[in-house]
Design a protein around this motif. Structure first.
Motif, PDB file in Angstrom:
ATOM      1  N   THR A 121     115.688  18.720  74.737  1.00 27.48           N
ATOM      2  CA  THR A 121     116.897  17.944  74.445  1.00 27.48           C
ATOM      3  C   THR A 121     118.135  18.810  74.588  1.00 27.48           C
ATOM      4  O   THR A 121     119.230  18.294  74.839  1.00 27.48           O
ATOM      5  CB  THR A 121     116.850  17.345  73.027  1.00 27.48           C
ATOM      6  N   ALA A 122     117.969  20.130  74.433  1.00 25.89           N
ATOM      7  CA  ALA A 122     119.104  21.042  74.594  1.00 25.89           C
ATOM      8  C   ALA A 122     119.398  21.288  76.065  1.00 25.89           C
ATOM      9  O   ALA A 122     120.561  21.397  76.463  1.00 25.89           O
ATOM     10  CB  ALA A 122     118.815  22.368  73.881  1.00 25.89           C
ATOM     11  N   ASP A 123     118.369  21.405  76.872  1.00 31.44           N
ATOM     12  CA  ASP A 123     118.554  21.592  78.320  1.00 31.44           C
ATOM     13  C   ASP A 123     117.314  21.087  79.035  1.00 31.44           C
ATOM     14  O   ASP A 123     116.302  21.781  79.105  1.00 31.44           O
ATOM     15  CB  ASP A 123     118.787  23.069  78.650  1.00 31.44           C
ATOM     16  N   TRP A 124     117.374  19.882  79.557  1.00 28.69           N
ATOM     17  CA  TRP A 124     116.251  19.324  80.313  1.00 28.69           C
ATOM     18  C   TRP A 124     116.386  19.593  81.804  1.00 28.69           C
ATOM     19  O   TRP A 124     115.399  19.522  82.550  1.00 28.69           O
ATOM     20  CB  TRP A 124     116.139  17.814  80.077  1.00 28.69           C
ATOM     21  N   ARG A 125     117.594  19.913  82.258  1.00 31.48           N
ATOM     22  CA  ARG A 125     117.835  20.067  83.687  1.00 31.48           C
ATOM     23  C   ARG A 125     117.120  21.287  84.264  1.00 31.48           C
ATOM     24  O   ARG A 125     116.496  21.202  85.331  1.00 31.48           O
ATOM     25  CB  ARG A 125     119.338  20.161  83.960  1.00 31.48           C
ATOM     26  N   THR A 126     117.208  22.415  83.574  1.00 28.82           N
ATOM     27  CA  THR A 126     116.586  23.647  84.077  1.00 28.82           C
ATOM     28  C   THR A 126     115.069  23.516  84.202  1.00 28.82           C
ATOM     29  O   THR A 126     114.502  23.822  85.263  1.00 28.82           O
ATOM     30  CB  THR A 126     116.959  24.844  83.191  1.00 28.82           C
ATOM     31  N   PRO A 127     114.358  23.065  83.147  1.00 26.41           N
ATOM     32  CA  PRO A 127     112.911  22.917  83.320  1.00 26.41           C
ATOM     33  C   PRO A 127     112.532  21.828  84.318  1.00 26.41           C
ATOM     34  O   PRO A 127     111.492  21.929  84.979  1.00 26.41           O
ATOM     35  CB  PRO A 127     112.409  22.586  81.903  1.00 26.41           C
ATOM     36  N   LEU A 128     113.345  20.791  84.456  1.00 31.74           N
ATOM     37  CA  LEU A 128     113.050  19.750  85.444  1.00 31.74           C
ATOM     38  C   LEU A 128     113.128  20.319  86.849  1.00 31.74           C
ATOM     39  O   LEU A 128     112.227  20.087  87.679  1.00 31.74           O
ATOM     40  CB  LEU A 128     114.027  18.588  85.294  1.00 31.74           C
ATOM     41  N   VAL A 131     105.780  17.012  82.258  1.00 32.99           N
ATOM     42  CA  VAL A 131     106.762  16.095  82.845  1.00 32.99           C
ATOM     43  C   VAL A 131     107.279  15.130  81.787  1.00 32.99           C
ATOM     44  O   VAL A 131     108.495  14.899  81.662  1.00 32.99           O
ATOM     45  CB  VAL A 131     106.140  15.317  84.022  1.00 32.99           C
ATOM     46  N   GLN A 132     106.375  14.568  81.007  1.00 38.22           N
ATOM     47  CA  GLN A 132     106.775  13.617  79.970  1.00 38.22           C
ATOM     48  C   GLN A 132     107.726  14.248  78.959  1.00 38.22           C
ATOM     49  O   GLN A 132     108.712  13.617  78.543  1.00 38.22           O
ATOM     50  CB  GLN A 132     105.542  13.067  79.251  1.00 38.22           C
ATOM     51  N   ARG A 133     107.420  15.485  78.544  1.00 37.60           N
ATOM     52  CA  ARG A 133     108.291  16.158  77.566  1.00 37.60           C
ATOM     53  C   ARG A 133     109.707  16.321  78.110  1.00 37.60           C
ATOM     54  O   ARG A 133     110.698  16.111  77.407  1.00 37.60           O
ATOM     55  CB  ARG A 133     107.717  17.532  77.201  1.00 37.60           C
ATOM     56  N   ILE A 134     109.784  16.706  79.382  1.00 37.31           N
ATOM     57  CA  ILE A 134     111.108  16.921  79.977  1.00 37.31           C
ATOM     58  C   ILE A 134     111.867  15.608  80.090  1.00 37.31           C
ATOM     59  O   ILE A 134     113.055  15.527  79.732  1.00 37.31           O
ATOM     60  CB  ILE A 134     110.970  17.591  81.360  1.00 37.31           C
ATOM     61  N   ILE A 135     111.214  14.577  80.581  1.00 43.41           N
ATOM     62  CA  ILE A 135     111.890  13.287  80.771  1.00 43.41           C
ATOM     63  C   ILE A 135     112.290  12.688  79.429  1.00 43.41           C
ATOM     64  O   ILE A 135     113.369  12.089  79.298  1.00 43.41           O
ATOM     65  CB  ILE A 135     110.997  12.315  81.565  1.00 43.41           C
ATOM     66  N   GLY A 159     117.126  11.915  77.172  1.00 39.96           N
ATOM     67  CA  GLY A 159     117.875  10.912  76.413  1.00 39.96           C
ATOM     68  C   GLY A 159     117.825   9.533  77.040  1.00 39.96           C
ATOM     69  O   GLY A 159     118.463   8.596  76.539  1.00 39.96           O
ATOM     70  N   LEU A 160     117.072   9.376  78.116  1.00 37.43           N
ATOM     71  CA  LEU A 160     116.910   8.055  78.705  1.00 37.43           C
ATOM     72  C   LEU A 160     116.176   7.134  77.727  1.00 37.43           C
ATOM     73  O   LEU A 160     115.308   7.591  76.977  1.00 37.43           O
ATOM     74  CB  LEU A 160     116.098   8.143  79.996  1.00 37.43           C
ATOM     75  N   PRO A 161     116.508   5.852  77.734  1.00 31.50           N
ATOM     76  CA  PRO A 161     115.742   4.919  76.900  1.00 31.50           C
ATOM     77  C   PRO A 161     114.295   4.881  77.373  1.00 31.50           C
ATOM     78  O   PRO A 161     114.003   5.161  78.546  1.00 31.50           O
ATOM     79  CB  PRO A 161     116.447   3.578  77.120  1.00 31.50           C
TER      80      PRO A 161
END
Length: 264
Positions: free
Chosen positions: A105-112, A150-154, A158-160
């Motif tokens: 939740t702090a940074d999902w972009r880097t691990p994605l 993948v699920q943890r990152i998505i 913050g997407l519904p």
């Protein structure tokens, strides 16, 4: 050991990971061939698939590689499909996953970005993974670890909840398609005994000699120039990075939209 006639008469199993197929005959059974185990057979399968491709793979060829009889291999797997599914999961085990304790939740972009790059590299490194991933259930332990990562990152985006599977599909089906094409091209070049850059130059030279195709090439010349890159790998890396950033930006936009839309 299941006899050949029995294997032919049995209905196909949905997955080697179901009905105890993945844990069968791991040892201690009288008469089983010495010097073999499930891990050694799976490792040899991966190496053989890398060297010769999926189309040429057979249990007899594998047995020859292991210096045993084909029937010896059947002490450890019931079918060729079971073995291919085991090899597929072993390949998934090569993916470097993010720390499970990472706060996405702090940074999902880097691990994605990192996980997308890992998946792409796997598909290129092992071109046979792509067709097998599209054939089997992908429920082995390594495949599930990848899926859970993948699920943890998505979830951290913050997407519904109703949009999270779509976001997963957008990113990782894109990577699957991109990596599949890239891996197939690399495989074709290797089979032709030439580099990707030489193959690309030769193909483009042949294309521009055809008037109907030459027109399409000329119309996109400005796009090719703007794309940049001096090698096939450069061009692919630029396209992949930009496409992934488009998807990241799309997720960000959808998160903002969801936060501002009235409930109900």
């Amino acid at each position: 050991m299941v006899k050949a006639a029995e294997r032919a008469a049995r209905p196909a199993r949905a997955s080697v990971w179901l009905e105890g197929g993945a844990t069968r005959r791991r040892g201690g059974r009288g008469g089983q061939p010495s010097g073999l185990d499930r891990e050694r057979i799976t490792g040899a399968t991966v190496r053989l698939l890398d060297a010769e491709g999926l189309a040429k793979f057979s249990m007899r060829r594998l047995a020859a590689e292991l210096s045993v009889t084909a029937m010896s291999v059947y002490w450890y797997v019931d079918t060729k499909d079971d073995l291919l599914e085991l090899a597929l999961d072993a390949a998934y085990g090569e993916i470097r996953l993010p720390d499970p304790d990472l706060d996405t939740t702090a940074d999902w972009r880097t691990p994605l970005r990192a996980l997308a790059a890992e998946y792409r590299a796997l598909l290129v490194r092992h071109p046979w993974v792509s067709p097998l991933a599209g054939t089997f259930l992908n429920i082995g332990p390594h495949a599930l670890d990848f899926s859970f990562a993948v699920q943890r990152i998505i979830r951290g985006t913050g997407l519904p909840a109703h949009g999270q599977t779509g976001a997963t599909a957008a990113v990782f089906q894109f990577v699957y398609g991109f990596g599949t094409i890239e891996g197939r091209f690399a495989e074709r070049c290797a089979a032709a005994g030439t580099s990707q850059d030489a193959y690309y130059r030769e193909a483009m030279s042949a294309v521009v000699r055809e008037p109907a195709v030459r027109e399409a090439v000329d119309r996109s010349a400005d796009l090719v120039q703007a794309r940049g890159g001096t090698t096939v790998q450069d061009m692919r890396d630029r396209d992949f990075t930009f496409a992934l950033e488009l998807l990241v930006a799309g997720i960000e936009t959808m998160v903002t939209r969801a936060a501002t839309e009235p409930e109900g």
